[in-house]
Motif scaffolding. Sequence first.
Motif, mmCIF file in Angstrom:
data_model
loop_
_atom_site.group_PDB
_atom_site.id
_atom_site.type_symbol
_atom_site.label_atom_id
_atom_site.label_comp_id
_atom_site.label_asym_id
_atom_site.label_seq_id
_atom_site.Cartn_x
_atom_site.Cartn_y
_atom_site.Cartn_z
ATOM 1 N N ARG A 80 130.818 -57.524 74.851
ATOM 2 C CA ARG A 80 130.197 -56.361 75.497
ATOM 3 C C ARG A 80 130.026 -56.585 76.995
ATOM 4 O O ARG A 80 130.223 -55.662 77.797
ATOM 5 C CB ARG A 80 128.848 -56.056 74.835
ATOM 6 N N THR A 81 129.660 -57.798 77.375
ATOM 7 C CA THR A 81 129.491 -58.112 78.801
ATOM 8 C C THR A 81 130.786 -57.917 79.563
ATOM 9 O O THR A 81 130.812 -57.290 80.636
ATOM 10 C CB THR A 81 129.004 -59.567 78.974
ATOM 11 N N GLU A 87 134.554 -51.699 82.747
ATOM 12 C CA GLU A 87 134.181 -50.295 82.926
ATOM 13 C C GLU A 87 133.581 -50.053 84.311
ATOM 14 O O GLU A 87 133.831 -49.014 84.939
ATOM 15 C CB GLU A 87 133.203 -49.876 81.834
ATOM 16 N N ASP A 88 132.823 -51.020 84.814
ATOM 17 C CA ASP A 88 132.251 -50.902 86.165
ATOM 18 C C ASP A 88 133.368 -50.854 87.205
ATOM 19 O O ASP A 88 133.280 -50.094 88.183
ATOM 20 C CB ASP A 88 131.324 -52.085 86.453
ATOM 21 N N LEU A 99 144.639 -52.186 87.141
ATOM 22 C CA LEU A 99 145.011 -53.266 86.221
ATOM 23 C C LEU A 99 144.900 -54.641 86.871
ATOM 24 O O LEU A 99 144.452 -55.602 86.235
ATOM 25 C CB LEU A 99 146.421 -53.051 85.671
ATOM 26 N N TYR A 100 145.335 -54.755 88.118
ATOM 27 C CA TYR A 100 145.221 -56.046 88.804
ATOM 28 C C TYR A 100 143.757 -56.475 88.886
ATOM 29 O O TYR A 100 143.428 -57.642 88.635
ATOM 30 C CB TYR A 100 145.825 -55.966 90.200
ATOM 31 N N LEU A 101 142.863 -55.532 89.226
ATOM 32 C CA LEU A 101 141.432 -55.852 89.315
ATOM 33 C C LEU A 101 140.894 -56.278 87.952
ATOM 34 O O LEU A 101 140.071 -57.203 87.864
ATOM 35 C CB LEU A 101 140.658 -54.633 89.833
ATOM 36 N N TRP A 102 141.340 -55.609 86.885
ATOM 37 C CA TRP A 102 140.903 -55.980 85.539
ATOM 38 C C TRP A 102 141.345 -57.404 85.189
ATOM 39 O O TRP A 102 140.552 -58.201 84.692
ATOM 40 C CB TRP A 102 141.468 -54.988 84.527
ATOM 41 N N VAL A 103 142.606 -57.693 85.425
ATOM 42 C CA VAL A 103 143.139 -59.022 85.059
ATOM 43 C C VAL A 103 142.401 -60.118 85.818
ATOM 44 O O VAL A 103 142.020 -61.145 85.238
ATOM 45 C CB VAL A 103 144.652 -59.097 85.338
ATOM 46 N N GLU A 104 142.169 -59.900 87.108
ATOM 47 C CA GLU A 104 141.502 -60.934 87.899
ATOM 48 C C GLU A 104 140.023 -61.069 87.526
ATOM 49 O O GLU A 104 139.453 -62.156 87.613
ATOM 50 C CB GLU A 104 141.662 -60.645 89.398
ATOM 51 N N LYS A 105 139.395 -59.977 87.084
ATOM 52 C CA LYS A 105 138.016 -60.073 86.600
ATOM 53 C C LYS A 105 137.965 -60.886 85.307
ATOM 54 O O LYS A 105 137.055 -61.707 85.116
ATOM 55 C CB LYS A 105 137.439 -58.672 86.369
ATOM 56 N N ILE A 106 138.948 -60.683 84.428
ATOM 57 C CA ILE A 106 139.021 -61.477 83.195
ATOM 58 C C ILE A 106 139.239 -62.943 83.542
ATOM 59 O O ILE A 106 138.624 -63.837 82.946
ATOM 60 C CB ILE A 106 140.158 -60.953 82.288
#
Length: 311
Positions: A80-81, A87-88, A99-106
């Motif tokens: 969930r975190t 989502e933020d 997508l790039y921002l998502w991958v780097e956040k992961i």
Amino acid sequence: MEDDNVTRQADEVEALAAIYGDEWCVVDEVSRIYCICVTDGKEKPLWTMCIQVSMPPEYPSDAPPVYQLNAPWLRGEERRTLQNMLEDIYIENMGEMILYLWVEKIREFLVKKAEKCDIHAESSTDNTRRLVNVSTETDHGDDFDPAVLAELQISGELATDDIRAVVECPAIYHGEPVTDRRSTFQAHLAPVVYKQQIQMVMEKLLENKKIANATHNIIAYRMYTEAPVASFIQNCDDDGETHAGSRMLHLLSILDAKNVLVVVSRWYGGIQLGPDRFKHINNCARNILREHGYVKEKEDKKGSKKKGNVK
């Protein structure tokens, strides 16, 4: 606007493929489904995760990508975190390619998790560290762990390493893919007589980047042994698709299939299939078993009984 989205999606896909190289995998180019394998950056990663994404026609102008996070250890509050973080990012960047921002956040999430693990390991005994590593690999469902299976009796007193030295990885066969509502299913089969071959087959299958990035790799196997007593060694793994492994193992049992390992890969396409997913999984398994002669013996027995009834 939709044409503009298509152009922007194509540009993003081209950029991401160039940036991530082998980490990037095309699942279904027509449906615009892709998978990216992300690690914690270590030479031998402790934490890995695959994010599978599909790009709807409304992305990026009016909707986010549809995504699924694939990691057996990711559950509960931790999942969930991470979902809230993604989502933020979307809310802060509406209308933009994310997508790039998502991958780097992961990746950042995994790096921090690895750092916490390192701190914990430094303050623990060697035995505790070993327990941490095991739980990382097996914290889900009906876990598949060849090391804890019932021991298969082999003629001669061979140690495990010696067995691997003399036992070869068997041939692996692949069934025809089946696609329903953008989810794709494909069965793989290998004849096995030693438990070590199961691990060999899985290692070989996972060398294929597309199979390794599947949402689920569901496993069932059944081996017959006569020593010390006649019995079957069998097990299954749902790999996150609850009850799918046990259903496949039941199929092997009712078909009386012996000395065989079946793996069904599923690539989730963003649309829930409900009970139909189990139908596709079992049908893929049954078809490849029939194709390679594991159903024939049972069918022949039925045929013999029918002939015997004719007077």
